[in-house]
Scaffold this active site. Structure first.
Site, short mmCIF file in Angstrom:
data_model
loop_
_atom_site.label_atom_id
_atom_site.label_comp_id
_atom_site.label_asym_id
_atom_site.label_seq_id
_atom_site.Cartn_x
_atom_site.Cartn_y
_atom_site.Cartn_z
N ASP A 16 64.98 5.70 32.31
CA ASP A 16 65.66 4.65 33.09
C ASP A 16 66.46 5.12 34.32
OD1 ASP A 16 64.70 3.22 30.92
OD2 ASP A 16 66.66 2.92 30.01
N LYS A 82 60.33 -1.28 29.30
CA LYS A 82 60.94 -1.61 28.01
C LYS A 82 62.10 -2.59 28.17
CE LYS A 82 64.04 2.41 27.86
NZ LYS A 82 65.32 1.74 27.68
N CYS A 114 70.89 4.18 26.36
CA CYS A 114 69.43 4.34 26.19
C CYS A 114 69.02 5.77 25.87
CB CYS A 114 68.70 3.84 27.45
SG CYS A 114 68.86 2.05 27.66
#
Length: 185
Positions: A16, A82, A114
């Protein structure tokens, strides 16, 4: 020969590192994390490691940062979109989870959300996980540090990106030694 952090029998997972998230990160740490992550992507490509990257809700958080995305594309990295904080819980990630080598270097953001959730899940799936502390970031440094402690207590090895680089190259005689030694300065 001893096992190394990153090589042809391991993988790099970039979590991310997206445009809108980066804007919320503290400036010097953000630049360091981005540089370390790009270096690890180039290293993974050099040593033949599998590379996977995730994007959390890209419609809202935007794409992966442009220069990193270019490095990932150049390296042939595979993208997973996701909505879950733990990448392993994303349906699209299941194929990678089965195919990923047992040794995985994980970097990205946010360390306490995350990255931590993904690392814990990888450990539960019996992967050996290595997290370079200077290639993960959170909006607040204390959150990053807390995330790193939790990951270490769960069984991850906390290291740094420079150690990963030189461990993978093994010797100053490696053909890419000069290039990577300049990158870590």
């Amino acid at each position: 020969m001893t096992d190394i952090y990153l090589g042809s029998k391991s993988a790099l997972l970039v979590v991310d590192v997206q445009e809108r998230l980066l804007k919320a990160m503290p400036e010097p740490e953000m630049e360091r994390c981005l540089h370390a992550t790009k270096t690890l992507v180039e290293l993974a490509q050099e040593v033949g490691a599998q590379i996977v990257y995730t994007e959390q809700y890209p419609r809202g958080l935007g794409p992966t940062e442009a220069s990193l995305l270019q490095s990932l594309n150049d390296a042939g990295a595979e993208r997973v979109e996701k909505m879950t904080f733990d990448a392993c819980a994303a349906p699209e990630f299941h194929r990678f989870l089965i195919e990923l080598p047992k040794r995985i270097v994980v970097c990205g953001m946010e360390a306490h959300i995350c990255v931590q959730a993904t690392v814990r899940a990888l450990l539960e799936h019996r992967h050996r996980v290595f997290v370079p502390f200077d290639a993960v970031i959170s909006r607040r440094l204390e959150n990053r540090d807390n995330g790193l402690r939790v990951m270490e207590q769960a069984g991850a090895v906390i290291t740094n990106y420079e150690t990963v680089v030189f461990d993978a190259l093994r010797s100053a005689e490696h053909p890419a030694f000069k290039r990577f030694s300049k990158m870590v300065r």
